[in-house]
Design a protein around this motif. Structure first.
Motif, mmCIF file in Angstrom:
data_model
loop_
_atom_site.group_PDB
_atom_site.id
_atom_site.type_symbol
_atom_site.label_atom_id
_atom_site.label_comp_id
_atom_site.label_asym_id
_atom_site.label_seq_id
_atom_site.Cartn_x
_atom_site.Cartn_y
_atom_site.Cartn_z
ATOM 1 N N GLU A 48 0.829 -1.210 0.000
ATOM 2 C CA GLU A 48 0.000 0.000 0.000
ATOM 3 C C GLU A 48 0.861 1.257 0.000
ATOM 4 O O GLU A 48 0.527 2.254 -0.654
ATOM 5 C CB GLU A 48 -0.939 0.000 1.213
ATOM 6 N N GLU A 49 1.990 1.231 0.731
ATOM 7 C CA GLU A 49 2.881 2.393 0.769
ATOM 8 C C GLU A 49 3.574 2.598 -0.579
ATOM 9 O O GLU A 49 3.738 3.735 -1.024
ATOM 10 C CB GLU A 49 3.911 2.217 1.888
ATOM 11 N N VAL A 50 3.967 1.505 -1.226
ATOM 12 C CA VAL A 50 4.580 1.623 -2.550
ATOM 13 C C VAL A 50 3.552 2.150 -3.545
ATOM 14 O O VAL A 50 3.858 3.016 -4.379
ATOM 15 C CB VAL A 50 5.144 0.251 -3.006
ATOM 16 N N GLN A 51 2.312 1.676 -3.442
ATOM 17 C CA GLN A 51 1.249 2.149 -4.329
ATOM 18 C C GLN A 51 1.008 3.638 -4.112
ATOM 19 O O GLN A 51 0.843 4.393 -5.076
ATOM 20 C CB GLN A 51 -0.035 1.368 -4.073
ATOM 21 N N GLN A 52 1.005 4.070 -2.865
ATOM 22 C CA GLN A 52 0.802 5.480 -2.557
ATOM 23 C C GLN A 52 1.935 6.332 -3.129
ATOM 24 O O GLN A 52 1.694 7.438 -3.612
ATOM 25 C CB GLN A 52 0.714 5.654 -1.037
ATOM 26 N N HIS A 53 3.179 5.803 -3.096
ATOM 27 C CA HIS A 53 4.331 6.542 -3.600
ATOM 28 C C HIS A 53 4.239 6.761 -5.110
ATOM 29 O O HIS A 53 4.622 7.819 -5.614
ATOM 30 C CB HIS A 53 5.624 5.789 -3.245
ATOM 31 N N VAL A 90 -2.392 2.689 -10.428
ATOM 32 C CA VAL A 90 -1.613 1.479 -10.148
ATOM 33 C C VAL A 90 -2.553 0.293 -10.158
ATOM 34 O O VAL A 90 -3.563 0.274 -9.447
ATOM 35 C CB VAL A 90 -0.889 1.590 -8.789
ATOM 36 N N ASN A 91 -2.224 -0.706 -10.981
ATOM 37 C CA ASN A 91 -3.053 -1.908 -11.075
ATOM 38 C C ASN A 91 -2.649 -2.925 -10.019
ATOM 39 O O ASN A 91 -3.502 -3.537 -9.382
ATOM 40 C CB ASN A 91 -2.922 -2.518 -12.478
ATOM 41 N N ARG A 92 -1.334 -3.119 -9.830
ATOM 42 C CA ARG A 92 -0.866 -4.145 -8.896
ATOM 43 C C ARG A 92 0.531 -3.797 -8.425
ATOM 44 O O ARG A 92 1.347 -3.286 -9.171
ATOM 45 C CB ARG A 92 -0.856 -5.495 -9.607
ATOM 46 N N VAL A 93 0.810 -4.116 -7.150
ATOM 47 C CA VAL A 93 2.140 -3.971 -6.563
ATOM 48 C C VAL A 93 2.548 -5.339 -6.031
ATOM 49 O O VAL A 93 1.806 -5.966 -5.281
ATOM 50 C CB VAL A 93 2.154 -2.939 -5.421
ATOM 51 N N TYR A 131 12.970 -5.657 -3.231
ATOM 52 C CA TYR A 131 12.580 -5.053 -4.493
ATOM 53 C C TYR A 131 11.117 -5.372 -4.778
ATOM 54 O O TYR A 131 10.532 -6.266 -4.172
ATOM 55 C CB TYR A 131 13.488 -5.491 -5.648
ATOM 56 N N ALA A 132 10.539 -4.579 -5.684
ATOM 57 C CA ALA A 132 9.121 -4.716 -5.978
ATOM 58 C C ALA A 132 8.875 -4.456 -7.458
ATOM 59 O O ALA A 132 9.716 -3.882 -8.155
ATOM 60 C CB ALA A 132 8.306 -3.736 -5.129
ATOM 61 N N TYR A 133 7.709 -4.895 -7.922
ATOM 62 C CA TYR A 133 7.236 -4.606 -9.278
ATOM 63 C C TYR A 133 5.921 -3.859 -9.157
ATOM 64 O O TYR A 133 5.059 -4.230 -8.357
ATOM 65 C CB TYR A 133 7.018 -5.890 -10.073
ATOM 66 N N VAL A 134 5.778 -2.802 -9.944
ATOM 67 C CA VAL A 134 4.554 -2.010 -9.948
ATOM 68 C C VAL A 134 3.984 -2.047 -11.357
ATOM 69 O O VAL A 134 4.666 -1.700 -12.318
ATOM 70 C CB VAL A 134 4.820 -0.550 -9.510
ATOM 71 N N GLU A 135 2.733 -2.479 -11.475
ATOM 72 C CA GLU A 135 2.050 -2.542 -12.771
ATOM 73 C C GLU A 135 1.015 -1.426 -12.842
ATOM 74 O O GLU A 135 0.215 -1.255 -11.919
ATOM 75 C CB GLU A 135 1.372 -3.896 -12.946
ATOM 76 N N PHE A 136 1.046 -0.657 -13.924
ATOM 77 C CA PHE A 136 0.105 0.444 -14.131
ATOM 78 C C PHE A 136 -0.962 0.032 -15.134
ATOM 79 O O PHE A 136 -0.799 -0.946 -15.869
ATOM 80 C CB PHE A 136 0.839 1.682 -14.653
ATOM 81 N N LEU A 137 -2.055 0.800 -15.185
ATOM 82 C CA LEU A 137 -3.097 0.542 -16.177
ATOM 83 C C LEU A 137 -2.715 1.108 -17.542
ATOM 84 O O LEU A 137 -3.100 0.564 -18.568
ATOM 85 C CB LEU A 137 -4.429 1.136 -15.729
ATOM 86 N N GLU A 138 -1.943 2.215 -17.545
ATOM 87 C CA GLU A 138 -1.553 2.844 -18.803
ATOM 88 C C GLU A 138 -0.043 2.727 -18.991
ATOM 89 O O GLU A 138 0.718 2.778 -18.029
ATOM 90 C CB GLU A 138 -1.910 4.344 -18.815
#
Length: 174
Positions: free
Chosen positions: A62-67, A74-77, A90-97
């Motif tokens: 949730e904090e990574v998504q907020q950042h 943000v679709n998924r973290v 480390y993390a992966y962040v997937e966006f809708l666009e």
């Protein structure tokens, strides 16, 4: 007994039909067309994703998504963990666009939980294409020439040599 055998055969046939139906619905039968489609789908998802390195171990998705919320939706973290459930950092962040990835790359070297994040575009992992980086400090890790003699690896470990023992005599007092 024959009646019971007939019931078991009918039940096995029904189970085979249900299994075939589920496999057909799920598309688990891998044909080349579906494999190419899944690879194209994976590349499309990876084009909308970023890799975030140096993430604090106490950081939540949730904090990574907020950042990264300012870049786009943000679709998924996904924060990767080891087999004990501890975060790997480390993390992966997937966006809708896909345009949001360019905005997110501008957040490289931004801080989250007092740590400087490393943000890069996510690369698509191609199965069977292992990246090989030879190690210069260890000669055993160099690429092998097929005509070269194989290296000798000691069965006793690094730096250990077999010790010759004297034949032991039987002693009943041990």
């Amino acid at each position: 007994m024959k009646r019971r055998l007939k019931e078991m055969e009918d039940e096995a046939a029904a189970l085979r039909e249900m299994q075939a139906k589920v496999e057909k619905e799920m598309g688990s039968v891998q044909d080349p067309a579906s494999a190419a489609t899944s690879q194209a789908n994976r590349e499309e998802v990876d084009s909308r994703s970023i890799f975030v390195g140096n993430v604090d171990y106490s950081c939540t998705p949730e904090e990574v998504q907020q950042h990264f919320q300012s870049c786009g939706t943000v679709n998924r973290v996904t924060i990767r963990t080891d087999k004990y459930g501890q975060p790997k950092g480390y993390a992966y962040v997937e966006f809708l666009e896909a345009e949001a990835v360019q905005e997110a790359l501008l957040l490289n070297e931004s801080e989250l939980h007092g740590r400087q994040l490393k943000v890069t575009a996510k690369r698509t992992n191609i199965p069977g294409m292992k990246q090989y980086r030879p190690c210069r400090s260890n000669p055993f890790m160099q690429p092998r020439d097929p005509f070269m003699a194989p290296y000798f690896f000691s069965p006793y470990g690094y730096g250990k040599v077999p010790r010759l023992r004297m034949a032991t005599r039987y002693s009943p007092y041990y």
